[in-house]
Design a protein around this motif. Structure first.
Motif, PDB file in Angstrom:
ATOM      1  N   PHE A 297      34.914  53.223  39.160  1.00 56.14           N
ATOM      2  CA  PHE A 297      36.224  53.580  38.195  1.00 56.14           C
ATOM      3  C   PHE A 297      35.944  54.990  37.895  1.00 56.14           C
ATOM      4  O   PHE A 297      35.118  55.636  38.278  1.00 56.14           O
ATOM      5  N   PRO A 298      37.068  55.463  37.559  1.00 57.33           N
ATOM      6  CA  PRO A 298      37.285  56.960  37.299  1.00 57.33           C
ATOM      7  C   PRO A 298      36.280  57.688  36.381  1.00 57.33           C
ATOM      8  O   PRO A 298      35.875  56.752  35.514  1.00 57.33           O
ATOM      9  N   VAL A 299      35.884  58.724  36.684  1.00 57.46           N
ATOM     10  CA  VAL A 299      34.848  59.374  35.614  1.00 57.46           C
ATOM     11  C   VAL A 299      35.759  60.733  35.372  1.00 57.46           C
ATOM     12  O   VAL A 299      36.175  61.378  35.992  1.00 57.46           O
ATOM     13  N   ASP A 300      35.550  61.052  34.025  1.00 56.63           N
ATOM     14  CA  ASP A 300      36.331  62.277  33.591  1.00 56.63           C
ATOM     15  C   ASP A 300      35.374  63.412  33.673  1.00 56.63           C
ATOM     16  O   ASP A 300      35.885  64.418  33.968  1.00 56.63           O
ATOM     17  N   VAL A 301      34.153  63.489  33.211  1.00 62.75           N
ATOM     18  CA  VAL A 301      33.390  64.645  33.063  1.00 62.75           C
ATOM     19  C   VAL A 301      32.052  64.118  33.658  1.00 62.75           C
ATOM     20  O   VAL A 301      31.528  63.126  33.490  1.00 62.75           O
ATOM     21  N   VAL A 302      31.445  65.220  34.793  1.00 65.70           N
ATOM     22  CA  VAL A 302      30.186  64.871  35.308  1.00 65.70           C
ATOM     23  C   VAL A 302      29.250  65.713  34.761  1.00 65.70           C
ATOM     24  O   VAL A 302      29.491  67.165  34.612  1.00 65.70           O
ATOM     25  N   ASP A 303      28.173  65.552  33.971  1.00 63.65           N
ATOM     26  CA  ASP A 303      27.244  66.018  33.179  1.00 63.65           C
ATOM     27  C   ASP A 303      26.007  66.199  34.230  1.00 63.65           C
ATOM     28  O   ASP A 303      25.258  65.276  34.471  1.00 63.65           O
ATOM     29  N   VAL A 304      25.681  67.425  34.389  1.00 66.59           N
ATOM     30  CA  VAL A 304      24.583  67.321  35.559  1.00 66.59           C
ATOM     31  C   VAL A 304      23.260  67.961  35.206  1.00 66.59           C
ATOM     32  O   VAL A 304      23.014  69.062  34.681  1.00 66.59           O
ATOM     33  N   PHE A 305      22.203  66.838  35.356  1.00 66.39           N
ATOM     34  CA  PHE A 305      20.772  67.312  34.947  1.00 66.39           C
ATOM     35  C   PHE A 305      19.725  67.462  35.959  1.00 66.39           C
ATOM     36  O   PHE A 305      19.052  66.537  36.155  1.00 66.39           O
ATOM     37  N   VAL A 306      20.072  68.244  37.124  1.00 64.82           N
ATOM     38  CA  VAL A 306      19.169  68.252  38.395  1.00 64.82           C
ATOM     39  C   VAL A 306      18.872  69.803  38.105  1.00 64.82           C
ATOM     40  O   VAL A 306      19.525  70.619  37.711  1.00 64.82           O
ATOM     41  N   ASN A 307      18.067  70.029  39.284  1.00 66.81           N
ATOM     42  CA  ASN A 307      17.746  71.205  39.449  1.00 66.81           C
ATOM     43  C   ASN A 307      18.664  72.193  40.103  1.00 66.81           C
ATOM     44  O   ASN A 307      19.751  71.620  40.662  1.00 66.81           O
TER      45      ASN A 307
ATOM     46  N   ALA B 220      35.023  65.818  44.509  1.00 70.72           N
ATOM     47  CA  ALA B 220      35.626  64.732  45.658  1.00 70.72           C
ATOM     48  C   ALA B 220      35.790  63.364  44.887  1.00 70.72           C
ATOM     49  O   ALA B 220      36.708  62.558  45.220  1.00 70.72           O
ATOM     50  N   ALA B 221      35.300  63.071  43.728  1.00 74.39           N
ATOM     51  CA  ALA B 221      35.420  61.858  42.903  1.00 74.39           C
ATOM     52  C   ALA B 221      36.510  61.945  42.152  1.00 74.39           C
ATOM     53  O   ALA B 221      36.943  60.762  41.575  1.00 74.39           O
ATOM     54  N   GLY B 222      37.264  62.986  41.977  1.00 76.13           N
ATOM     55  CA  GLY B 222      38.301  63.166  41.168  1.00 76.13           C
ATOM     56  C   GLY B 222      37.996  63.353  39.494  1.00 76.13           C
ATOM     57  O   GLY B 222      38.791  63.167  38.531  1.00 76.13           O
ATOM     58  N   ALA B 223      36.883  63.859  39.175  1.00 74.74           N
ATOM     59  CA  ALA B 223      36.611  64.283  37.927  1.00 74.74           C
ATOM     60  C   ALA B 223      37.397  65.433  37.435  1.00 74.74           C
ATOM     61  O   ALA B 223      38.066  66.327  38.379  1.00 74.74           O
ATOM     62  N   LYS B 224      37.633  65.398  36.087  1.00 69.78           N
ATOM     63  CA  LYS B 224      38.515  66.589  35.618  1.00 69.78           C
ATOM     64  C   LYS B 224      37.600  67.724  34.958  1.00 69.78           C
ATOM     65  O   LYS B 224      38.027  68.750  34.829  1.00 69.78           O
ATOM     66  N   ALA B 225      36.427  67.562  34.886  1.00 68.32           N
ATOM     67  CA  ALA B 225      35.266  68.539  34.350  1.00 68.32           C
ATOM     68  C   ALA B 225      33.813  68.233  35.012  1.00 68.32           C
ATOM     69  O   ALA B 225      33.549  67.191  35.206  1.00 68.32           O
TER      70      ALA B 225
END
Length: 136
Positions: free
Chosen positions: A70-80, A93-98
Motif C-alpha cells: 500500500f502507499p507510504v507517505d513518509v519513510v523514517d530512516v533508522f539505519v547507518n 521509487a516507492a512513491g513516498a512524499k517525504a
C-alpha cells in the motif's frame, strides 16, 4: 542545515499519516521502537520495515519498502548513514512524499537526490523531538 521548520511542519502535519519506519523491530531498547510509539500517539500509522519483517506496535512488518502493498507517505530512516542513501532511493521509487533521516543519519548526496526528485526531506533530526514543538 538539512531541515527547516516549514518542511518539518509540512511533513508532520500535512505529509500523510502512513510512515514506514526503516530499522524498526520489536527491540524495545532501540530508539526506533520508542519514536514509533510517539508517532502512533500523534496519529500516524507506523509500518515496520526490517529484515526480520516482524509485527511491531500492532502493525505487520515488511522486509523492505518494496514489499509494502500500500502507499507510504513518509519513510523514517533508522539505519547507518552508509546504508541510508539506498533507502532514500527506495523511498523515491516507492512513491513516498517525504524522507526523514533520524538523528545521526547523514548523507548529503542522498538529501540532494531526494530533494531533486521532488520529495520533502529532513536529515539529522527526530520527529519525536519535533512533534512537541508543533504545539508551540
Amino acid at each position: 542545515m538539512y531541515a527547516d521548520d516549514e518542511t518539518i511542519r509540512r511533513i508532520l502535519r500535512d505529509g500523510g499519516d502512513t510512515w514506514a519506519v526503516v530499522g524498526l523491530s520489536g527491540n524495545r531498547s532501540r530508539a526506533a521502537y520508542r519514536v514509533a510509539e510517539v508517532l502512533q500517539r500523534f496519529g500516524k500509522r507506523v509500518v515496520p520495515v526490517h529484515p526480520k519483517a516482524e509485527p511491531v506496535h500492532g502493525e505487520e512488518g515488511y522486509a523492505s519498502l518494496a514489499d509494502i502493498p500500500f502507499p507510504v507517505d513518509v519513510v523514517d530512516v533508522f539505519v547507518n548513514s552508509d546504508l541510508a542513501g539506498a533507502v532514500a532511493d527506495e523511498a523515491v521509487a516507492a512513491g513516498a512524499k517525504a524522507v526523514w533521516f533520524q538523528l545521526g543519519v547523514i548523507d548529503a548526496e542522498a538529501y540532494d537526490r531526494t530533494r531533486a526528485a521532488g520529495l520533502d526531506m529532513v536529515m539529522d533530526r527526530c520527529p519525536a523531538i519535533e512533534i512537541p514543538a508543533l504545539a508551540a
